[in-house]
Design an enzyme around this catalytic site. Structure first.
Site, short mmCIF file in Angstrom:
data_model
loop_
_atom_site.label_atom_id
_atom_site.label_comp_id
_atom_site.label_asym_id
_atom_site.label_seq_id
_atom_site.Cartn_x
_atom_site.Cartn_y
_atom_site.Cartn_z
N ASP A 7 -6.65 0.14 -8.53
CA ASP A 7 -7.86 0.94 -8.73
C ASP A 7 -8.59 0.58 -10.02
O ASP A 7 -9.66 1.13 -10.30
CB ASP A 7 -7.49 2.44 -8.77
CG ASP A 7 -7.01 2.93 -7.41
OD1 ASP A 7 -7.38 2.32 -6.38
OD2 ASP A 7 -6.27 3.93 -7.37
N SER A 38 0.84 -1.20 0.00
CA SER A 38 0.00 0.00 0.00
C SER A 38 0.87 1.24 0.00
O SER A 38 1.63 1.49 0.93
CB SER A 38 -0.91 0.01 1.23
OG SER A 38 -1.38 1.32 1.46
#
Ligand code: S3P
Length: 443
Positions: free
Chosen positions: A323, A170
C-alpha cells in the site's frame, strides 16, 4: 467531514509529534473475529475510519453486537460462528476490499446467505481470486460478469478443508480461505509465493485457533489452520497503522527542517518494507523504544529531513509495502537519481490502478516517470505543481499528492479527498498541526 478538494502548499519543516490512527487491517479483523467468537471482546485503539465502520455494520447485520464505550474503546459481543445469521439486506462494504473479501470467507463457511456490494471502485475490483477457492470449499456463489460485485454467497454448513495455492501474495485471499476453513473438518492450507501480512493468523491464535506457518525450500509460504475451531473472546489492542504513518514519515523526510516523532507504530515485519526502503535511500528514520503492546510489536519513529538517493526496490519486498508504493513514488521525486519499483502488478487492482494514476499524476506535476504493466521508475527532480490531480476517490492517492504539494514549487490541488476518511480521518488536521499547509478547496 473532509472536503472533496484540498490544496497543499509548500511549507517549512514538520515538527512535534504525529499520532497516527489505529491499524486498518487489524481493526477489521478485531470486529470480524470478535463477532465470530463466544463472549465479549474489548478493542482499544480501533481505527474509526469509514472502511472499518462498514465492516462493523456488516458484522452487526450478521448477528454480532458492537458498541462504542465512553472511553473510546469498542465492545464486540460475538455469538460464536454457529450463531451468525443471514442479513436481511445486502452488505454494503463501501470502499473496503479487506472488509468485503474477509466477510465473503466468513459467510461461505457457514449455513447462511448474503449479498455483498460496494462503491464504484470496489465494484470494479476482481473478486474471483476469492470466490473461486470459496466455491471449491462448497459455497454457492454468483457474481456479476468478470467476477465483480455484487456477489451473492450461500454458504455451507459443511465446508471442505481448503488446499489453496494463491498466485499472488495477498492477505485478503489468504484470510478469506482461512475464515471459511474455521468451520471445516480437517486442516485448511493456503500457499503463497511470498509472505503477505499475517494479522489474521496472529489474531486467530489470540482467539484460540490452531494455526501453523512455515516456509518451503522454494520460498513458498504456507499457513495451516485446524478446522472446527471454537473462537473465544479476547481483548485486542490495535497498534498505530504503519501504512498511515507512511505519509507523515515521507513528508518529514522530504521537507527541509523536519524533525518529527511518530509514536507507537506497528512494526510487524510484514508491514515495514517502506521503512527499510526509505532507510536504504538514505532516510534518517530512527526506530526507538521497541516494545510489545497487546501482543504486537510497536516502536516510536523519529524522522528527520534527509537527502534521499534512488534505489532498486527488491520485488520480494513488495508484499510488505504494497500500500506504500504511491507515497514511495512521492519520496522518489525528491531522491537523487532513479528509484525503480518492479514486480508491482498488484497495484493495478487496488482502489485505483495505482501504477497508472501515480505515474500520470507525477508527470502532470512536472516530474519524470516511466512505467509499464508491472513496474515504475521515478527520476528525482524539482516538482513544479500548480495543477489539480483527480485522486479518483483513492485515499492513498489523495494523501500522496497532498504530500507532494508540500515540496512542489506551486501548490497542488487534489480532488476526491473525502475518501481519506476511509483510512486516515485526521490526515489534514494532523499534518497542519505539525506545520503543513493543507487547506480546504471546497466541496
Ligand atoms: C490488506 C491486504 C492488502 C492491502 C490492503 C489491506 C488486509 O491487500 O493492500 O490494503 O488487510 O488484508 P491484498 O491482500 O489484496 O494484497
Amino acid at each position: 467531514m473532509i472536503s472533496e478538494t484540498l490544496i497543499s502548499t509548500h511549507h517549512g519543516g514538520l515538527t512535534g509529534q504525529f499520532d497516527v490512527p489505529g491499524d486498518k487491517s487489524i481493526s477489521h479483523r478485531s470486529l470480524i473475529l470478535g463477532g465470530m467468537a463466544i463472549g465479549t471482546t474489548r478493542v482499544t485503539g480501533l481505527l474509526e475510519g469509514d472502511d472499518v465502520m462498514a465492516t462493523g455494520r456488516a458484522m452487526q447485520a450478521l448477528g454480532a453486537t458492537i458498541t462504542r464505550d465512553a472511553d473510546g474503546s469498542w465492545i464486540v459481543t460475538g455469538v460464536g460462528t454457529s450463531g451468525l445469521v443471514s442479513p436481511d439486506k445486502p452488505l454494503d462494504l463501501g470502499n473496503s476490499g479487506t472488509g468485503v473479501r474477509l466477510l465473503m470467507g466468513v459467510v461461505a463457511g457457514l449455513p447462511i446467505a448474503a449479498t455483498f456490494c460496494g462503491d464504484d471502485s470496489l465494484s470494479r475490483r476482481p473478486m474471483a481470486r476469492v470466490t473461486d477457492p470459496l466455491v471449491r470449499m462448497g459455497a454457492d456463489i454468483t457474481a456479476r460478469d468478470g467476477g465483480r460485485l455484487p456477489v451473492t454467497i450461500s454458504g455451507t454448513a459443511t465446508p471442505l478443508a481448503a488446499d489453496h495455492v494463491s498466485k499472488v501474495a495477498s492477505a485478503q485471499i489468504k484470510s478469506a480461505v482461512l475464515l471459511a476453513g474455521l468451520n471445516a473438518r480437517g486442516t485448511s492450507i493456503v500457499r503463497e509465493p511470498h509472505a503477505s501480512r499475517d494479522h489474521t493468523e496472529s489474531m486467530l491464535r489470540h482467539f484460540g485457533a490452531t494455526v501453523r506457518q512455515s516456509v518451503e525450500d522454494d520460498g513458498t509460504h504456507i499457513v495451516e489452520l485446524e478446522g472446527e475451531a471454537v473462537l473465544t473472546a479476547a481483548d485486542v489492542v490495535v497498534p498505530r497503522d504503519p501504512s498511515s504513518a507512511a505519509f507523515p514519515m515521507v513528508a518529514a523526510l522530504i521537507t527541509e527542517g523536519s524533525d518529527l516523532l511518530i509514536p507507537g507504530v506497528g512494526m510487524n515485519p510484514l508491514r515495514t518494507g517502506l521503512i527499510t526502503t526509505l532507510q536504504d535511500m538514505g532516510g534518517q528514520i530512527e526506530i526507538a523504544n521497541e516494545r510489545t503492546e497487546g501482543g504486537e510489536t510497536v516502536a516510536d519513529l523519529r524522522v528527520r529531513h534527509s537527502q534521499l538517493h534512488g534505489i532498486d526496490v527488491p520485488p520480494a519486498r513488495a508484499a510488505s509495502m504494497i500500500d506504500e508504493y504511491p507515497i514511495l513514488a512521492v519520496a522518489a521525486t525528491q531522491a537523487a537519481g532513479d528509484t525503480r519499483m518492479r514486480g508491482v502488478a498488484e497495484l493495478r487492482v487496488k482502489e485505483t490502478d495505482r501504477i497508472g494514476v501515480v505515474a500520470e499524476g507525477i508527470l502532470a506535476a512536472g516530474g519524470t516517470v516511466t512505467y509499464d504493466e508491472d513496474s515504475m521508475t521515478v527520476t528525482g527532480g524539482q516538482i513544479a505543481g500548480g495543477m489539480s490531480i483527480d485522486s479518483q476517490h483513492d485515499h492513498r492517492i489523495a494523501m500522496s499528492f497532498l504530500t507532494l504539494g508540500m515540496v512542489s514549487t506551486a501548490p497542488i490541488t487534489v480532488t476526491g479527498c473525502a475518501t481519506i476518511a476511509t483510512s486516515f480521518p485526521g490526515f489534514a488536521t494532523g499534518m497542519n498541526a505539525c506545520g503543513a499547509a493543507v487547506t480546504d478547496g471546497g466541496a
